[in-house]
Design a protein around this motif. Structure first.
Motif, PDB file in Angstrom:
ATOM      1  N   VAL A  80      40.921   1.463   4.459  1.00 17.43           N
ATOM      2  CA  VAL A  80      40.119   0.304   4.867  1.00 17.43           C
ATOM      3  C   VAL A  80      40.851  -0.527   5.917  1.00 17.43           C
ATOM      4  CG1 VAL A  80      38.790   0.167   2.727  1.00 17.43           C
ATOM      5  CG2 VAL A  80      40.995  -1.015   2.896  1.00 17.43           C
ATOM      6  N   ILE A  81      41.603   0.137   6.758  1.00 17.76           N
ATOM      7  CA  ILE A  81      42.462  -0.584   7.707  1.00 17.76           C
ATOM      8  C   ILE A  81      41.654  -1.434   8.706  1.00 17.76           C
ATOM      9  CG2 ILE A  81      42.642   1.296   9.375  1.00 17.76           C
ATOM     10  CD1 ILE A  81      45.631   0.422   9.684  1.00 17.76           C
ATOM     11  N   PHE A  82      40.466  -0.978   9.078  1.00 23.39           N
ATOM     12  CA  PHE A  82      39.682  -1.750  10.048  1.00 23.39           C
ATOM     13  C   PHE A  82      38.953  -2.912   9.390  1.00 23.39           C
ATOM     14  CE2 PHE A  82      39.970   2.448  12.154  1.00 23.39           C
ATOM     15  CZ  PHE A  82      40.711   2.031  13.233  1.00 23.39           C
ATOM     16  N   ALA A  83      38.616  -2.812   8.117  1.00 26.66           N
ATOM     17  CA  ALA A  83      37.941  -3.894   7.406  1.00 26.66           C
ATOM     18  C   ALA A  83      38.937  -4.923   6.876  1.00 26.66           C
ATOM     19  CB  ALA A  83      37.115  -3.337   6.252  1.00 26.66           C
ATOM     20  N   ALA A  84      40.086  -4.451   6.424  1.00 23.05           N
ATOM     21  CA  ALA A  84      41.090  -5.352   5.843  1.00 23.05           C
ATOM     22  C   ALA A  84      42.485  -4.931   6.308  1.00 23.05           C
ATOM     23  CB  ALA A  84      40.987  -5.343   4.328  1.00 23.05           C
TER      24      ALA A  84
END
Length: 148
Positions: free
Chosen positions: A99-103
């Motif tokens: 989830v690197i792009f969301a968080a």
């Protein structure tokens, strides 16, 4: 267990450093003089060789700690290090990677913790190397240090 495995792999470098230091020191004049006045081998080892060889060993161990931290985090990241109920920065980064792009903070926080810890131990090792350097001038303060 992972730290034990890292220690078992890293001991050879420290042993090689100790051996080199002892071989270098035993040719020094103060050791030869101690033999000449009749000092026993254990006394020479304990009073002359070990105290003079311990400085570079402490510095090497201090520089080895960031390497061990990075190896543990890398092994945990790829899944062969510390298993999930135990916390590990590598596992935290692996968990946050999906989830690197969301968080992005889920990856950035443990990565920053690794970086700061490794940098802190590197600075500690550099400071110890400067403090324990037998060739440094001992006049005190910054004026006594050699230019690098």
């Amino acid at each position: 267990m992972i730290f034990l495995a890292i220690g078992l792999v890293a001991w050879a470098n420290i042993a090689r450093l100790i051996r080199g230091q002892i071989l270098s020191l035993k040719e020094q004049d103060f050791v030869i003089a101690a033999y000449a006045v009749g000092a026993s081998s254990p006394r020479i080892i304990l009073r002359h060789l070990l105290p003079n060889a311990i400085g570079p060993v402490i510095v090497a161990v201090t520089f080895g700690i960031p390497r061990a931290i990075f190896v543990e985090a890398a092994l945990s990241y790829i899944g062969i290090g510390v298993k999930p109920p135990m916390p590990s920065w590598g596992t935290m980064i692996q968990d946050g990677y999906s989830v690197i792009f969301a968080a992005p903070h889920l990856v950035a926080a443990p990565a920053l913790a690794i970086a700061v810890t490794m940098l802190s131990f590197t600075f500690l090792g550099d400071g110890l190397r400067d403090a324990l350097d037998p060739r440094a001038l001992r006049t005190g303060g910054m004026a006594g240090r050699r230019a690098r």
